[in-house]
Design an enzyme around this catalytic site. Sequence first.
Site: not given
Length: 443
Positions: A384-388
């Site tokens: 997920a982008a929010c865990h990049s």
Amino acid sequence: MGDEEGLACGVHHALGGHSIWEHHDQQEERIYMDYNATTPLESEVILAITEALHDAWGNPSSSYRPGRKAKTIINQSRENVGRMVGGQAEDILFTSGGTEANNLVFHTAVKHFWESWEEAEKKGQEKSHLNGKAILPHIITSNVEHDSVRLTADNLMKEGKADVTFVPVSKVTARAEVEDVMAAVRPTTCLISVMLANNETGVLMPVREICERVRSLNKQRPAPRILLHTDAAQAIGKVRVDVQELGIDYLTIVGHKFYGPRIGALYVNGPGTITPVFPMFFGGGQERNFRPGTENTPMIAGLGKAAELVSSHLPQHESHLRDIRLYLEQRLQDVFGMEKIRFNSHFPGSESLPNTCNVSILGPGLQGQRVLSSCRRLLASVGAACHSNRGDRPSHILLSSGIPAEVAANALRLSVGRRTTRGDVDLVVEDLWETVRRLEGQD
Ligand SMILES: Cc1ncc(COP(=O)(O)O)c(C=O)c1O
């Protein structure tokens, strides 16, 4: 290289049915396979937004022509978004995005709990303390939700406003199993929120079955009724989503996952009549006071157009996505061999999104982030982008889904889109092959 740099130096945008490649002198063409992170806007969507910017600039609450025009566009979009999910126009509340829609549901559930509980207390049916302990509303969700659900739930717990059970997904099926969800129900449970499709594994959750069980339970127990929510951000535009079939009270809609703009909507089955909605904002009365603020007419116009395109083309899109994803998996197996590949999106007994291939290329030094940053063409992500910003730490979603840590560390989330071609797949697989050879020091 971060995504933004990659996008700046030559990327594939799908516009108007054409792939437009911006070339950069020494750079090879970039191929975007991160459609679960976001999608480009369809050209019809851009047109609808642009027209609204020009012609529907009036305040939708004004009674003269430009205002009426804006109102008409908003009403049409509401119809389109409602139809896309099998609901009525009146059931759609426009929001800034999925994060807001999810927060609105959790906020509502807690408020609704207290309202029903106090009502029952007045009638002498309920007590604010149970065995000497203060009562708290209880929420059930899964342990693989998007951060806009997970952290909202966490925050309610931290502030002492709710108890939350994060039901662990099965390490075999990667699903939040119906029996596990039902086993977590308490007399104080006020909300069950389970996503329709997971953004990393692509696994489809048994939301319809959960709703069926909870609906019959609701008939047998006193207030408060258990409200049912699903975050459908990743499912819409990829598989059929129908609120009637699901039997859901609330469903989160996110425009930028289906070639629409960065706004969203919340489907509510009869807002304020059948299903409660307690606003988080107070203001000028728009969205029937459930979500006030002058409407973002151009983006709502774009969302309506994107929804219309989903309604009219879903079967073709779905079969194209499936065809390309299966071809991608086949090519990966052919090129790397079965022993070197693990699919983190294949779980026995579970169905998954047609476009999502979560794959690990096994071997030391082949961590997902390392492989992606060495690729010349591929633009994808490890989760997920929010865990990049998690660095090399394996995704908690994959670990929770039973993927061993050393496999999860190498995961690549490849998600294909409406205009990804078999030619794109060939180039990406070749890119991965060359990258792996380089990293393994064979070139
Ligand atoms: C499953 C899921 N829910 C919610 C969101 C958040 O939506 P938004 O970016 O519109 O706030 C996303 C997007 O990343 C998502 O994948």
